[in-house]
Design a protein around this motif. Structure first.
Motif, short mmCIF file in Angstrom:
data_model
loop_
_atom_site.label_atom_id
_atom_site.label_comp_id
_atom_site.label_asym_id
_atom_site.label_seq_id
_atom_site.Cartn_x
_atom_site.Cartn_y
_atom_site.Cartn_z
N ARG A 52 39.97 30.43 33.22
CA ARG A 52 39.49 31.76 32.86
C ARG A 52 39.15 32.60 34.08
O ARG A 52 39.49 33.77 34.16
N SER A 53 38.47 32.01 35.05
CA SER A 53 38.11 32.77 36.25
C SER A 53 39.34 33.23 37.02
O SER A 53 39.40 34.36 37.51
N SER A 54 40.33 32.35 37.14
CA SER A 54 41.56 32.73 37.86
C SER A 54 42.20 33.94 37.22
O SER A 54 42.70 34.84 37.90
N TYR A 55 42.19 33.97 35.89
CA TYR A 55 42.75 35.13 35.18
C TYR A 55 41.93 36.39 35.47
O TYR A 55 42.47 37.44 35.80
N LEU A 56 40.62 36.29 35.34
CA LEU A 56 39.76 37.46 35.53
C LEU A 56 39.77 37.96 36.97
O LEU A 56 39.56 39.15 37.22
N LEU A 57 40.02 37.05 37.91
CA LEU A 57 40.06 37.43 39.32
C LEU A 57 41.45 37.89 39.76
O LEU A 57 41.67 38.21 40.92
N GLY A 58 42.41 37.90 38.82
CA GLY A 58 43.75 38.37 39.12
C GLY A 58 44.61 37.37 39.87
O GLY A 58 45.66 37.73 40.41
N LYS A 59 44.21 36.10 39.89
CA LYS A 59 44.99 35.07 40.59
C LYS A 59 46.15 34.58 39.74
O LYS A 59 47.04 33.90 40.24
N TYR A 142 30.77 36.50 36.47
CA TYR A 142 30.05 37.45 37.32
C TYR A 142 30.88 38.72 37.51
O TYR A 142 30.39 39.83 37.28
N ILE A 143 32.14 38.57 37.91
CA ILE A 143 33.02 39.71 38.18
C ILE A 143 33.25 40.54 36.90
O ILE A 143 33.32 41.76 36.95
N SER A 144 33.33 39.87 35.76
CA SER A 144 33.61 40.59 34.51
C SER A 144 32.45 41.50 34.10
O SER A 144 32.64 42.43 33.31
#
Length: 170
Positions: A52-59, A142-144
């Motif tokens: 999920r984080s990789s997706y939200l961070l654009g990775k 956090y970024i979201s």
């Protein structure tokens, strides 16, 4: 909750979070014998659900919502009518909006528990004097801005580690 309700857990988004959620259901159920426990179905396939984080961070461009939707469908087909996703990051809008849209388009009768809303209800009910809430989370959460926005809307001051600490002290 009546005996006819069956709880479904989308597992594998932090496999231990799934087990912890199931354990909390059992520990908080008043039961004198096995048959008194609530029916619970968990499907845990961490290898199928993209990070999920990789997706939200654009990775990655692969939205994990689509695999989560497939597991929700399996839980529904197995009889679950109340479903939880024990993963804060999966509740970020770019993921959860796809899941919610799918449920709406399919006219699903499933009740999907919103983890963030439940956290805020818990704080409000059990700690009414609290106005500042510290949040530790994955980088994706956090970024979201998920908790920042939700807590602010509910009247709380959300406190996070510094941006440096959030990024560099993992």
């Amino acid at each position: 909750m009546s005996k006819s309700n069956t709880i479904g857990i989308v597992g594998g988004l932090g496999p231990y979070a799934s087990m912890d959620t199931a354990e909390k259901v059992f520990l908080n159920t008043i039961a004198n014998k096995d048959q008194d426990h609530l029916p619970l179905i968990m499907i845990s396939r961490p290898c199928d659900i993209p990070d999920r984080s990789s997706y939200l961070l654009g990775k990655t461009k692969v939205n994990p919502a689509y695999e989560i939707i497939e597991i929700i469908k399996e839980l529904e087909n197995a009889g679950a009518n109340i479903i939880g996703i024990p993963c804060n990051t999966a509740h970020a809008l770019p993921i959860m909006s796809v899941i919610s849209n799918d449920l709406r388009e399919r006219k699903s009768k499933v009740v999907l528990i919103n983890m963030v809303d439940e956290v805020i209800k818990f704080i409000t009910n059990y700690y009414p004097e609290v106005k500042r809430v510290g949040v530790l989370s994955s980088l994706g959460t956090y970024i979201s801005g998920l908790y920042r926005e939700s807590l602010t809307e509910a009247g709380y001051d959300a406190v996070f580690p510094s941006e440096y600490d959030q990024y560099h002290k993992i």
